[in-house]
Design an enzyme around this catalytic site. Structure first.
Site, PDB file in Angstrom:
ATOM      1  N   ALA A 114      57.412 102.305  14.351  1.00 28.48           N
ATOM      2  CA  ALA A 114      57.673 102.954  13.121  1.00 28.48           C
ATOM      3  C   ALA A 114      56.253 103.575  12.636  1.00 28.48           C
ATOM      4  O   ALA A 114      55.254 103.132  12.924  1.00 28.48           O
ATOM      5  CB  ALA A 114      57.994 102.217  11.815  1.00 28.48           C
ATOM      6  N   GLY A 170      59.207  99.117  16.168  1.00 28.05           N
ATOM      7  CA  GLY A 170      60.575 100.043  16.125  1.00 28.05           C
ATOM      8  C   GLY A 170      60.767 100.573  17.471  1.00 28.05           C
ATOM      9  O   GLY A 170      62.070 100.698  17.912  1.00 28.05           O
ATOM     10  N   GLU A 200      62.584  98.023  19.362  1.00 32.28           N
ATOM     11  CA  GLU A 200      63.644  97.890  18.752  1.00 32.28           C
ATOM     12  C   GLU A 200      64.700  98.923  18.920  1.00 32.28           C
ATOM     13  O   GLU A 200      66.078  98.762  19.400  1.00 32.28           O
ATOM     14  CB  GLU A 200      63.607  97.812  17.316  1.00 32.28           C
ATOM     15  CG  GLU A 200      62.902  96.664  16.517  1.00 32.28           C
ATOM     16  CD  GLU A 200      62.639  96.477  15.027  1.00 32.28           C
ATOM     17  OE1 GLU A 200      61.886  97.395  14.810  1.00 32.28           O
ATOM     18  OE2 GLU A 200      63.132  95.629  14.336  1.00 32.28           O
ATOM     19  N   GLU A 244      54.838  94.005  14.813  1.00 34.58           N
ATOM     20  CA  GLU A 244      54.924  93.821  13.221  1.00 34.58           C
ATOM     21  C   GLU A 244      53.978  92.996  12.310  1.00 34.58           C
ATOM     22  O   GLU A 244      53.514  93.155  11.367  1.00 34.58           O
ATOM     23  CB  GLU A 244      56.324  93.868  12.684  1.00 34.58           C
ATOM     24  CG  GLU A 244      57.111  95.278  13.025  1.00 34.58           C
ATOM     25  CD  GLU A 244      57.670  95.205  14.377  1.00 34.58           C
ATOM     26  OE1 GLU A 244      57.181  94.411  15.216  1.00 34.58           O
ATOM     27  OE2 GLU A 244      58.626  95.838  14.581  1.00 34.58           O
TER      28      GLU A 244
HETATM   29  C1  HSC Z   1      57.348  98.679  12.926  1.00 37.98           C
HETATM   30  O1  HSC Z   1      57.370  99.377  13.883  1.00 37.98           O
HETATM   31  C2  HSC Z   1      58.323  98.371  11.738  1.00 37.98           C
HETATM   32  C3  HSC Z   1      59.627  98.474  12.664  1.00 37.98           C
HETATM   33  O2  HSC Z   1      59.963  97.078  12.903  1.00 37.98           O
HETATM   34  C4  HSC Z   1      60.740  99.318  11.719  1.00 37.98           C
HETATM   35  C5  HSC Z   1      60.927  98.496  10.238  1.00 37.98           C
HETATM   36  C6  HSC Z   1      61.972  99.193   9.433  1.00 37.98           C
HETATM   37  C7  HSC Z   1      61.854  98.804   8.040  1.00 37.98           C
HETATM   38  C8  HSC Z   1      62.961  98.170   7.657  1.00 37.98           C
HETATM   39  C9  HSC Z   1      63.304  98.075   6.072  1.00 37.98           C
HETATM   40  C10 HSC Z   1      64.380  97.508   5.626  1.00 37.98           C
HETATM   41  N1  HSC Z   1      52.232 104.741  13.209  1.00 37.98           N
HETATM   42  O3  HSC Z   1      45.234 102.700  18.459  1.00 37.98           O
HETATM   43  P1  HSC Z   1      44.934 104.130  18.914  1.00 37.98           P
HETATM   44  C11 HSC Z   1      47.718 106.095  15.548  1.00 37.98           C
HETATM   45  S1  HSC Z   1      55.825  98.739  12.258  1.00 37.98           S
HETATM   46  C12 HSC Z   1      51.174 105.786  12.979  1.00 37.98           C
HETATM   47  O4  HSC Z   1      43.666 104.781  18.521  1.00 37.98           O
HETATM   48  P2  HSC Z   1      45.188 103.257  21.728  1.00 37.98           P
HETATM   49  C13 HSC Z   1      46.326 105.599  15.436  1.00 37.98           C
HETATM   50  O5  HSC Z   1      46.350 105.361  13.880  1.00 37.98           O
HETATM   51  C14 HSC Z   1      54.753  99.330  13.753  1.00 37.98           C
HETATM   52  N2  HSC Z   1      50.259 105.895  13.674  1.00 37.98           N
HETATM   53  O6  HSC Z   1      45.420 104.336  20.420  1.00 37.98           O
HETATM   54  C15 HSC Z   1      45.631 106.316  15.920  1.00 37.98           C
HETATM   55  O7  HSC Z   1      45.205 107.544  15.201  1.00 37.98           O
HETATM   56  P3  HSC Z   1      43.880 107.619  14.187  1.00 37.98           P
HETATM   57  C16 HSC Z   1      54.553  98.663  14.833  1.00 37.98           C
HETATM   58  C17 HSC Z   1      49.878 105.218  14.603  1.00 37.98           C
HETATM   59  O8  HSC Z   1      45.534 103.989  22.905  1.00 37.98           O
HETATM   60  C18 HSC Z   1      46.422 107.149  17.230  1.00 37.98           C
HETATM   61  O9  HSC Z   1      47.719 106.610  17.016  1.00 37.98           O
HETATM   62  N3  HSC Z   1      53.664  99.072  15.709  1.00 37.98           N
HETATM   63  C19 HSC Z   1      50.782 104.026  15.206  1.00 37.98           C
HETATM   64  O10 HSC Z   1      43.803 102.559  21.516  1.00 37.98           O
HETATM   65  C20 HSC Z   1      45.880 106.493  18.379  1.00 37.98           C
HETATM   66  O11 HSC Z   1      46.065 105.100  18.349  1.00 37.98           O
HETATM   67  C21 HSC Z   1      52.612  98.798  16.047  1.00 37.98           C
HETATM   68  O12 HSC Z   1      52.024  97.949  15.315  1.00 37.98           O
HETATM   69  C22 HSC Z   1      51.939 103.896  14.185  1.00 37.98           C
HETATM   70  N4  HSC Z   1      52.898 102.903  14.660  1.00 37.98           N
HETATM   71  O13 HSC Z   1      46.349 102.294  21.400  1.00 37.98           O
HETATM   72  C23 HSC Z   1      51.600  99.519  17.168  1.00 37.98           C
HETATM   73  N5  HSC Z   1      50.290 103.597  16.220  1.00 37.98           N
HETATM   74  O14 HSC Z   1      42.869 107.694  15.208  1.00 37.98           O
HETATM   75  C24 HSC Z   1      50.412  99.970  16.582  1.00 37.98           C
HETATM   76  C25 HSC Z   1      49.256 104.397  16.558  1.00 37.98           C
HETATM   77  O15 HSC Z   1      44.020 109.058  13.432  1.00 37.98           O
HETATM   78  N6  HSC Z   1      49.799 100.956  17.550  1.00 37.98           N
HETATM   79  N7  HSC Z   1      48.833 105.129  15.510  1.00 37.98           N
HETATM   80  O16 HSC Z   1      44.087 106.578  13.373  1.00 37.98           O
HETATM   81  C26 HSC Z   1      48.875 100.259  18.275  1.00 37.98           C
HETATM   82  O17 HSC Z   1      48.768  99.079  18.763  1.00 37.98           O
HETATM   83  C27 HSC Z   1      47.941 101.249  19.291  1.00 37.98           C
HETATM   84  O18 HSC Z   1      47.917 102.294  18.612  1.00 37.98           O
HETATM   85  C28 HSC Z   1      48.634 101.549  20.533  1.00 37.98           C
HETATM   86  C29 HSC Z   1      47.604 102.716  21.323  1.00 37.98           C
HETATM   87  C30 HSC Z   1      48.676 100.349  21.510  1.00 37.98           C
HETATM   88  C31 HSC Z   1      50.029 102.106  20.552  1.00 37.98           C
END
Ligand code: HSC
Ligand code: NAD
Length: 725
Positions: free
Chosen positions: A60, A100, A103, A123
């Site tokens: 997400a 997500g 998922e 998450e």
């Molecule tokens: C989720 O998925 C919740 C779900 O369960 C759904 C819930 C539904 C709700 C239900 C309600 C009832 N979003 O890290 P980097 C940006 S929660 C937006 O430098 P790398 C990052 O900020 C999500 N932006 O690269 C950066 O931009 P900045 C769970 C995101 O190669 C740029 O991308 N997912 C983003 O070292 C590059 O990232 C996670 O926790 C995101 N999701 O690593 C994964 N992810 O420089 C989080 C990245 O301008 N991400 N960005 O700030 C990571 O762990 C790492 O970024 C990667 C890449 C391993 C993907």
């Protein structure tokens, strides 16, 4: 967005939202449209979902959590929509499938992954739980123990492990998309019921309830005040007790609890703060966008003590060939032995082990006492004793021996970078690279530029941090830099609290309950009380250089506590001598127990100095320690030593054990409210007018006068004149 294409019987839906294909509202809408189009087209017999640019999806869009209902409301139902498709849907996982993103893949009927792909439900690390039915589908696919482990830790697993767990059906070395299309064509017409995870029962574990009790105890132990791991556990437990639809309802309820807890905001702030500090800038106008790093093909480390050993280990792990230098053969042999032990241990944790690290190869790691071997290195890290004269002597020598372009780094904890640089013929190439102990473990690298340090030198140090898998934070030069400078008033308050009537274990307990991994007295015993003692002697605060007649509890007109000095004079250096603020089972022991001797000593000390013992409550302990640290943070910001509060927060989370779910000290101050922090500091300062650390900083006062402006606006309130440059 998501791109829809149909070349054969298989429709392709490509998630497209650079750089990581985060599932924004627009991406989800396009995904839904694509699925409906494929469903309506009779010539389409199967669907393949993949991501643009070799990445499936990082989940997400974290920035979208400010409007979570819209985002969450869409993602869960879309995953269900994928699963209920009458045409087989195959996920082609390249790069990452996280949160997500995974998922979505779990909603698909089949999953093919590239061998280098990583998967996970991280998450929990953002203070949330998988809220798009992941807590209900994953245990059905890979079983409760493995699912609990992934969901409560948030770890990313490699594709090879995912295959073993049954999370993916196939892994390929290349052409993931083609392999997924091939699989989609193959399964056309096969029954989909058994592939729909929501219809599968959760695999049984013998004695499930006992297993869950034990797992919960472990999760609680490791959570240290963070809510998300326990709620992740509860969501998975719901999968073991309730039908799918009810489990999903429970998952949504728990998700909402987390979303409104405040911890999720703090952890998401920390996620973006860590990324924001990569875009460094100095008041002089140098910045990440214009500075280019120079390559580091070979490095050197001088001094193989506590820090040097860890730094060498870090460099070897990052595949940087290096020379390790000591002052004499005796220390060299001691250092070599210690480094080898560390490397052997690191190798055991890695696939391929010692062979991959190749540390027995002198071309990769050479030990010497000969400075001449440093002639052709690109970068030197000095880690000798914390003594200015010695450091200057070494830097003078380096500037004569090392090639002109070599970068000269010092690991000093507090000393003036400009003075060290003044001993060289190249102050523009001198920089502080402050590692934290143990250097091969701790993620923080505080990077300190001096008056003459070039932008290239800063960029090279930042690149080194990335190569070492550390978080580099660029800060200006002042005594103690950012981290230790903020730590001084915190530790000082802790000691003053003892003088006034508290106990080491009471102070530690309050700060550990707050979430610190270790309280100030346990920390000081671990690091060694003699380190600070030596530094205070060098500063003339204690020892032979202290002018006769100096009052015992005053220095330069300010309150001073001689308690740590008195302990050192009695040989109580902490763990290494078996006693310090606590008693240990033996010298080098790790189990701290309150020491009756110390309590008696404290009481005599108070009598001697006429201090009235009083009961000090937890609130005062917490506020005096934390608010004095935060107050110093505001002074640092006002002086232009750090370019924003997120720098201070990243330093504290990664170098000082600050609880991440509280977002760092400056973020925490913003949640407490700046007017409240100010009022409390004013109150304590009135009670202790001889403690400058409690006098509110002008910048804090300025911000509090505005109310409680959002943290991202703080720096805009600083006038140009108050900046250091
Ligand atoms: C989720 O998925 C919740 C779900 O369960 C759904 C819930 C539904 C709700 C239900 C309600 C009832 N979003 O890290 P980097 C940006 S929660 C937006 O430098 P790398 C990052 O900020 C999500 N932006 O690269 C950066 O931009 P900045 C769970 C995101 O190669 C740029 O991308 N997912 C983003 O070292 C590059 O990232 C996670 O926790 C995101 N999701 O690593 C994964 N992810 O420089 C989080 C990245 O301008 N991400 N960005 O700030 C990571 O762990 C790492 O970024 C990667 C890449 C391993 C993907
Ligand atoms: P240490 O006493 O454990 O090791 C210093 C090493 O330097 C010794 O092995 C000594 O033999 C060697 N050395 C001394 N003079 C030398 C010379 N002329 N040439 C080559 N080697 C020489 O010290 P440490 O704790 O590793 O600290 C090193 C530096 O790192 C200090 O500046 C310290 O302030 C800083 N630092 C320490 C910590 C920590 O937790 N220990 C944390 C961050 C930074």
């Amino acid at each position: 967005m998501a791109q829809y294409a149909r070349g054969s019987a298989v429709a392709v839906i490509r998630l497209r939202n650079p750089p990581v294909n985060a599932l924004s509202r627009a991406v989800l809408q396009a995904l839904e449209d694509g699925l409906k189009k494929a469903d309506a087209d009779p010539s389409v017999k199967a669907v393949m979902i993949c991501g643009e640019n070799g990445k499936f999806s990082a989940g997400a869009d974290i920035r979208g959590f400010s409007a979570p209902k819209r985002l969450g409301g869409a993602l869960g139902p879309i995953v269900s929509l994928i699963e209920s498709s009458e045409k087989p849907v195959v996920a082609a996982i390249e790069g990452v499938a996280l949160g997500g993103g995974l998922e979505v893949a779990l909603g698909c009927h089949y999953r093919v992954a590239h061998v280098k792909a990583r998967m996970g439900l991280p998450e929990v690390t953002l203070g949330l739980l998988p809220g798009a039915e992941g807590t209900q589908r994953l245990p059905r696919l890979i079983g409760v123990p493995a699912a609990l482990d992934m969901i409560t830790t948030g770890k990313h697993i490699p594709a090879t492990e995912a295959l073993k767990l049954g999370l993916v059906d196939e892994i390929v070395e290349e052409n993931t998309i083609e392999a997924a299309i091939r699989l989609a064509n193959k399964v056309i017409g096969q029954p989909l019921g058994p592939r729909r995870l929501s219809l599968k029962p959760v695999p049984k574990v013998p004695n499930m309830e006992a297993f869950l009790d034990e797992a919960l105890a472990k999760v609680k132990r490791q959570a240290r005040g963070c809510l998300a791991p326990e709620l992740c556990f509860q969501a998975v437990r719901a999968a073991t007790r309730s039908p799918f639809a009810e489990g999903v309802r429970r998952e949504r309820e728990l998700f909402q609890v987390l979303l409104s807890s405040g911890q999720a905001q703090a952890l998401q702030y920390a996620f973006f703060a860590e990324r924001a500090v990569r875009r460094w800038a100095t008041p002089g106008g140098a910045s990440w966008s214009s500075a280019a790093p120079q390559p580091v093909r070979r490095a050197a480390v001088i001094g193989l003590g506590t820090m040097g050993r860890g730094i060498v280990t870090s460099l070897v792990k990052a595949n940087i060939p290096l020379v390790a230098l000591e002052q004499d053969l005796e220390n060299l042999n001691k250092g070599r032995k210690a480094v080898m032990l560390l490397l052997e241990r690191e190798a055991m944790k890695m696939e391929g082990g010692a062979q991959v690290l190749d540390f027995h190869n002198p071309a990769r790691l050479q030990f010497t006492v000969d400075f001449d071997l440093l002639r052709d290195v690109d970068l030197v890290i000095e880690a000798v004793f914390e003594n200015m004269a010695l450091k200057k002597e070494i830097f003078h020598k380096l500037s004569k021996i090392c090639k002109p372009g070599a970068l000269l780094c010092t690991n000093t904890s507090a000393l003036n970078i400009d003075e060290i640089a003044s001993a060289t013929n190249r102050p523009q190439q001198v920089i502080g690279t402050h590692f934290f102990s143990p250097a091969h473990v701790m993620r923080l690298l505080e990077i300190i530029y001096g008056r003459h340090t070039s932008p290239t030198a800063i960029a090279t140090a930042m690149q080194l941090a990335t190569a070492l898998k550390k978080v580099g934070v660029v800060v200006g030069n002042c005594f103690g830099f950012v981290g230790n400078r903020m730590m001084f008033p915190y530790v000082q308050q802790a000691v003053f609290l003892l003088e006034e009537g508290s106990r080491p274990d009471a102070v530690d307990q309050v700060l550990e309950d707050f979430g610190f991994k270790i309280g100030p007295f346990r920390m000081s015993d671990l690091a060694g009380l003699d380190v600070g003692w030596r530094s205070r002697k060098d500063q003339g605060l204690t020892g032979p250089s202290l002018p006769a007649g100096t009052p015992a509890r005053q220095r330069h007109g300010q309150r001073y506590s001689p308690l740590p000095d008195l302990l050192c004079e009695r040989g109580r250096f902490g763990q290494k001598t078996g006693k310090g603020w606590y008693l240990y089972e033996k010298a080098g022991g790790r189990t701290a127990t309150p020491d009756p001797w110390l309590l008696n000593f404290l009481s005599q000390y108070r009598d001697t100095h006429g201090i009235r013992t009083r009961f000090i409550d937890q609130e005062e302990i917490l506020e005096r320690c934390l608010f004095s640290l935060i107050n110093e943070g505001f002074a640092i910001l006002a002086e232009g030593i750090a370019s924003g509060p997120e720098h201070l927060d990243v330093i504290y989370i990664n170098g000082y054990g600050w609880p991440k779910h509280r977002g760092g000290p400056m973020f925490y101050a913003s949640t407490v409210g700046l007017p409240r922090v100010l009022a409390k500091l004013q109150k304590y300062s009135e009670a202790h007018p001889d403690v400058p650390g409690l006098q509110p900083s002008a910048f804090l006062k300025k911000l509090a006068a505005v109310g409680n402006p959002p943290l991202k606006e703080w720096m805009s309130y600083l006038s140009q004149q108050s900046s250091k440059l």
